[in-house]
Design an enzyme around this catalytic site. Structure first.
Site, short mmCIF file in Angstrom:
data_model
loop_
_atom_site.label_atom_id
_atom_site.label_comp_id
_atom_site.label_asym_id
_atom_site.label_seq_id
_atom_site.Cartn_x
_atom_site.Cartn_y
_atom_site.Cartn_z
CE LYS A 284 3.05 0.17 4.81
NZ LYS A 284 2.49 -0.07 3.48
CD GLU B 138 -2.80 0.94 2.53
OE1 GLU B 138 -2.69 0.00 3.33
OE2 GLU B 138 -3.56 1.91 2.69
NE ARG C 233 3.89 -7.97 10.37
CZ ARG C 233 3.22 -7.21 9.50
NH1 ARG C 233 2.13 -7.64 8.94
NH2 ARG C 233 3.66 -6.01 9.19
P1 ATP Z 1 2.65 -2.06 7.89
O1 ATP Z 1 1.96 -2.72 9.04
O2 ATP Z 1 4.06 -1.68 8.15
O3 ATP Z 1 1.86 -0.95 7.28
P2 ATP Z 1 1.61 -3.71 5.91
O4 ATP Z 1 1.61 -5.18 5.93
O5 ATP Z 1 0.32 -3.08 6.22
O6 ATP Z 1 2.77 -3.22 6.81
P3 ATP Z 1 1.67 -3.42 3.10
O7 ATP Z 1 2.12 -2.30 2.27
O8 ATP Z 1 0.22 -3.75 3.10
O9 ATP Z 1 2.13 -3.10 4.57
O10 ATP Z 1 2.55 -4.71 2.87
C1 ATP Z 1 2.90 -5.21 1.60
C2 ATP Z 1 3.27 -6.65 1.77
O11 ATP Z 1 4.38 -6.80 2.65
C3 ATP Z 1 2.12 -7.45 2.36
O12 ATP Z 1 1.95 -8.61 1.59
C4 ATP Z 1 2.58 -7.74 3.75
O13 ATP Z 1 2.03 -8.94 4.21
C5 ATP Z 1 4.09 -7.80 3.61
N1 ATP Z 1 4.77 -7.49 4.86
C6 ATP Z 1 4.68 -6.35 5.56
N2 ATP Z 1 5.40 -6.42 6.69
C7 ATP Z 1 5.98 -7.65 6.71
C8 ATP Z 1 6.84 -8.34 7.63
N3 ATP Z 1 7.25 -7.77 8.77
N4 ATP Z 1 7.23 -9.59 7.31
C9 ATP Z 1 6.83 -10.16 6.18
N5 ATP Z 1 6.02 -9.57 5.28
C10 ATP Z 1 5.58 -8.33 5.53
MG MG Z 2 -1.33 -3.13 5.05
#
Ligand code: ATP
Ligand code: MG
Length: 606
Positions: free
Chosen positions: A314, A69, A304
């Site tokens: 983020k 995102e 994760r």
């Molecule tokens: P945040 O909580 O930091 O906003 P998010 O998962 O909401 O992270 P996205 O931009 O939606 O952020 O994530 C893009 C991809 O990265 C998703 O498929 C998510 O599952 C993966 N991802 C994010 N953080 C991790 C992590 N710590 N370990 C593995 N995969 C991750």
């Molecule tokens: Mg997300």
């Protein structure tokens, strides 16, 4: 002039050997063996069932995606997901799409879109395959998502609910109580369609009603209790502007995005496990209606990646930036990929850490040292060496003119660019009557076991001569301002006399006459606790106040003209990189990437 310490050659991810097994590999191999996706057509771009039916057999054996995102910068957790998805696509003859999951209009910005593309490429991946770039925006699917919603309404599978958010929450029930039907649940498809079009046409206020899937208010899985799929939100979208005032919910949009792109394996993190039944429900309904084609994508969840002393959210990283606890998203202390790049981490070391951490069904905490070990393994054989003095103290060689015939004499010295690569040549620098040494290398009253400079003791100046300490000079406050010593004649490194005198200490130095003044930025962990936000703790309360130290030092003259973003090892001090933003040939700035040895295992003070 010697050759300069050089940046490691770019190491494209494409060149890496296949990795050890994990459960995702197992299931992809199972699908390939079973021919689950063989011969399915692909329309050359994302689209509905008809679009793909008119296409060619898909040249990609599997399709995966990395769907960020664009509401912030990528962090080290995303690197895990990127390397997993792009790596699986590479290893199984497939392609990984880069898809901006930009269905939420409020927090998304072009700046983030650009930074994400740049960082995925920097990590060594790209989304070009089979003659096309696979770079997609979920917001380009809004029309299809809208059509699909009308389709669900017409089939009695969705309804407009005008309950307040509080009423909806109350009627959803909980783990022990089934939900109760909304009074709006029994509306006819025609009524719902009219209402939904009014929502689209801007006739209703934000938040006044939502479109919900009509599934089962008594389902043991709360996610199937008529989840909301569209909401009213008047907000300008970075791609579609003001065209829409209704936006799809993530849980509705994501399966559709996957299906339109003909993703085969949709890999996400564990928290989406409970969403999987809705993912399947939705795609099956749309396939029944002929909007989407089989085989449908399948969702798989993995744990994760969390790194000790690091935050991977983020939202929290944005707070660090917005509240100026750090200097921007690319501050070298940040666990963002932009920050890690600026700090000097290599793409290969990040990929190795991601690969070695595998894929499992539980969230994992990885010790930060794992990353630093991968980094040293990558850098040690590659980067050039140099000397630097970080905490300069003058060393005056009082018999210089006597020994060398003139105060102006300069005694040339040399050292290998890399100790294991003689073919990379020698660095040139020289000794003179005044040098810079590390303040900690002198002790007026030496503690036990101190073998460096103290009155009466002899040490070797690395690659130079043996000197004997005679004393020191002090200012009015008693602070040492210079150390005095005499050169022991005929002891130059590399000459026959060098071994005649045995010394216990060797110290690094830089000539006062030819050294280059440089700014050196030394970093420590940003947080003083291994799990900064564990148990709901306010992560700001455990910020390490000493995470950044800027010192003015000197580096050897062979570094004149060093380009920005050049990695090297300062002997005894660790691995450094010339800062990609602030470094200039006439004003060198180096960031310490990490020390020579693992210091993560020790308590915070280093
Ligand atoms: P945040 O909580 O930091 O906003 P998010 O998962 O909401 O992270 P996205 O931009 O939606 O952020 O994530 C893009 C991809 O990265 C998703 O498929 C998510 O599952 C993966 N991802 C994010 N953080 C991790 C992590 N710590 N370990 C593995 N995969 C991750
Ligand atoms: Mg997300």
């Amino acid at each position: 002039m010697s050759d300069k310490p050089s940046s490691p050659a770019p190491s494209p991810a494409a060149a890496e050997p296949a990795r050890a097994g994990n459960f995702l590999r197992t299931l992809i191999e199972r699908d390939l063996a079973a021919g689950t996706y063989d011969g399915r057509p692909f329309g050359g771009s994302p689209g509905d069932a008809a679009h793909h039916a008119a296409g060619q057999p898909d040249p990609a054996r599997v399709r995966l995606r990395f769907p960020p995102e664009p509401n912030g910068y990528l962090h080290v957790g995303h690197a895990k997901s990127i390397c997993l998805n792009f790596g699986l696509a590479r290893d199984y003859g497939g392609v990984c799409h880069l898809r901006f999951d930009d269905t939420n209009p409020e927090k998304e910005e072009q700046e983030y879109v650009d930074a994400i593309e740049e960082m995925v490429r920097w990590l060594g991946w790209n989304w070009e395959a089979f003659g096309t770039p696979h770079l997609y925006y979920a917001s380009n699917y809004f029309d299809f998502m809208y059509q699909a919603a009308e389709h669900l309404i017409e089939r009695g599978l969705a309804y407009v609910d005008e309950q307040t958010p509080e009423q909806m929450r109350a009627s959803r029930g909980d783990f022990t109580t089934p939900g109760t039907d909304s009074p709006y649940r029994a509306r006819t498809p025609a009524e719902n369609l009219a209402r939904f079009r009014e929502m689209r046409d801007g006739l209703h206020a934000d938040g006044s009603m939502v479109l919900r899937a009509k599934i089962d208010m008594a389902s043991p899985n709360i996610n199937l209790r008529d989840p909301a799929i569209y909401r009213i939100r008047r907000a300008t979208h970075h791609n579609t502007g003001d065209r829409w005032c209704i936006y799809p919910m993530y849980t509705y949009a994501h399966p559709i995005e996957d299906a339109l792109e003909r993703i085969t394996h949709s890999i996400c993190t564990l928290e989406f496990e409970d969403q999987r039944p809705f993912y399947d429900w939705l795609l099956e309904r749309l396939a029944e209606g002929g909007l989407l084609a089989h085989p449908l994508p399948k969702q798989y969840e993995f744990g994760r990646l969390n790194l000790s002393y690091v935050i991977t959210s983020k939202r929290k990283l944005k707070q660090l930036v917005d509240e100026q606890h750090v200097h921007g998203w690319d501050d070298p202390r940040m666990p963002t990929l932009a920050g890690m790049r600026r700090r000097g981490y290599t793409p290969a070391s990040i990929r190795k850490m991601a690969d070695d951490s595998g894929a499992s069904k539980t969230n994992i905490w990885l010790d930060y040292s794992v990353l630093d070990i991968a980094l040293r393994d990558d850098l040690d054989p590659q980067v050039g060496r140099a000397m630097a003095v970080l905490d300069p103290l003058a060393l005056k060689l009082t018999n210089w003119a006597e020994v060398f015939g003139s105060a102006d004499h300069r005694e040339p010295c040399q050292a290998p660019v890399h100790p294991h690569h003689p073919e990379r040549g020698q660095r040139q620098f020289s000794l003179g009557p005044q040098l810079w040494i590390e303040r900690e290398d002198f002790a007026e009253a030496p503690p036990k076991g101190f073998f460096r400079l103290f009155p009466g003791n002899r040490v070797r100046l690395k690659y130079g001569v043996v000197v004997e300490c005679t004393g020191c000079e002090k200012d009015a406050d008693g602070r040492v301002t210079a150390v005095t010593a005499t050169v022991v004649p005929d002891t130059k490194s590399g000459t026959p006399g060098a071994d005649a005198i045995k010394v216990k200490g060797v110290i690094t130095w830089v000539g006062a006459h030819d050294g280059l003044a440089a700014e050196l930025r030394l970093f420590d962990r940003l947080f003083s606790e291994a799990q900064p936000d564990a148990g709901g703790r306010d992560f700001l309360s455990v910020l390490n106040p000493a995470s950044k130290q800027v010192v003015q030092g000197y580096v050897e003259p062979s570094l004149a003209g060093t380009a920005a973003e050049t990695r090297l090892q300062f002997e005894r001090h660790g691995y450094f990189i010339s800062d990609r933003i602030d470094h200039q040939a006439d004003r060198p700035v180096f960031n310490r990437i990490t020390g020579l040895k693992d210091s993560w295992a020790k308590p915070a003070a280093r």
